[in-house]
Design a protein around this motif. Structure first.
Motif, short mmCIF file in Angstrom:
data_model
loop_
_atom_site.label_atom_id
_atom_site.label_comp_id
_atom_site.label_asym_id
_atom_site.label_seq_id
_atom_site.Cartn_x
_atom_site.Cartn_y
_atom_site.Cartn_z
N UNK A 128 0.84 -1.18 0.00
CA UNK A 128 0.00 0.00 0.00
C UNK A 128 0.88 1.24 0.00
N UNK A 129 0.39 2.33 -0.56
CA UNK A 129 1.16 3.57 -0.63
C UNK A 129 1.57 4.10 0.74
N UNK A 130 0.87 3.67 1.76
CA UNK A 130 1.11 4.19 3.10
C UNK A 130 2.36 3.63 3.77
N UNK A 131 3.06 2.72 3.11
CA UNK A 131 4.25 2.19 3.75
C UNK A 131 4.70 0.88 3.15
N UNK A 176 -6.10 7.30 4.55
CA UNK A 176 -4.79 7.96 4.43
C UNK A 176 -4.39 8.72 5.70
N UNK A 177 -5.36 9.00 6.57
CA UNK A 177 -5.03 9.70 7.81
C UNK A 177 -4.58 8.75 8.92
N UNK A 178 -5.22 7.58 8.99
CA UNK A 178 -4.92 6.64 10.07
C UNK A 178 -4.11 5.43 9.62
N UNK A 179 -4.09 5.15 8.31
CA UNK A 179 -3.43 3.95 7.80
C UNK A 179 -4.28 2.71 7.94
N UNK A 180 -5.47 2.85 8.51
CA UNK A 180 -6.37 1.71 8.70
C UNK A 180 -6.78 1.16 7.33
N UNK A 181 -6.81 -0.17 7.20
CA UNK A 181 -7.16 -0.82 5.94
C UNK A 181 -8.47 -1.56 6.13
N UNK A 182 -9.40 -1.29 5.22
CA UNK A 182 -10.74 -1.88 5.29
C UNK A 182 -10.93 -2.75 4.06
N UNK A 188 -7.67 4.97 -1.84
CA UNK A 188 -7.03 5.75 -0.78
C UNK A 188 -7.97 6.89 -0.44
N UNK A 189 -8.49 6.88 0.79
CA UNK A 189 -9.57 7.77 1.16
C UNK A 189 -9.28 8.53 2.45
N UNK A 190 -10.06 9.57 2.61
CA UNK A 190 -10.06 10.35 3.84
C UNK A 190 -11.50 10.34 4.34
N UNK A 191 -11.69 10.13 5.62
CA UNK A 191 -13.02 10.11 6.24
C UNK A 191 -13.68 11.46 6.04
N UNK A 192 -14.96 11.43 5.65
CA UNK A 192 -15.72 12.68 5.50
C UNK A 192 -15.96 13.29 6.86
N UNK A 193 -15.89 14.60 6.91
CA UNK A 193 -16.08 15.32 8.18
C UNK A 193 -17.50 15.29 8.66
#
Length: 141
Positions: free
Chosen positions: A79-82, A100-106, A136-141
């Motif tokens: 994954x791009x995160x590491x 992409x903020x937490x590195x959590x993979x779903x 690769x996503x960011x959680x919606x606010x």
């Protein structure tokens, strides 16, 4: 989903077929792999396996993962995160969302996406043999 003992038996068989002895240390690593609900890297697998058997070396982890990957029972993800992350191969195809903020993979599966990919390939004169989808996503606010 396969039972942990089925996954362990599959990995044990793969190691033997790959010419690798199934030692106490490797059994500890197999247990960690089958129980992992995430996608750990080699260092994390090593840390978890050492809880079960403090003689497990990082070299054993890497050698074992190489054989398991070659035999097709473990998937390596870059994954791009590491660095490389690992999961036991599941016969049911799935894709991944990486936060992409937490590195959590779903893990997820979507029949509409699968069908659309098949249609696109067919329109271009191809049949999908293998594919991997990573969002690769960011959680919606």
């Amino acid at each position: 989903m396969k039972k942990p003992q089925d996954k362990t038996a599959r990995m044990t068989k793969a190691l033997r077929e790959g010419g690798v002895r199934v030692t106490r240390q490797r059994e500890a690593l197999l247990k960690v792999l089958t129980e992992a609900a995430d996608h750990p890297d080699a260092a994390e697998l090593h840390r978890r396996a050492q809880v079960l058997d403090d003689t497990v070396s990082l070299a054993t982890v890497y050698r074992t993962l190489t054989v398991l990957e070659r035999e097709g029972v473990v998937h390596r993800h870059s994954f791009e995160s590491g660095g490389a992350r690992f999961e036991v191969a599941d016969p049911v195809h799935h894709d991944h969302i990486v936060d992409i903020d937490t590195g959590h993979i779903i893990e997820f599966r979507n029949d509409k996406i699968e069908e659309l990919q098949r249609l696109i390939a067919a329109e271009m004169g191809y049949e999908i043999v293998h594919h991997r989808l990573e969002l690769y996503c960011r959680k919606l606010a």
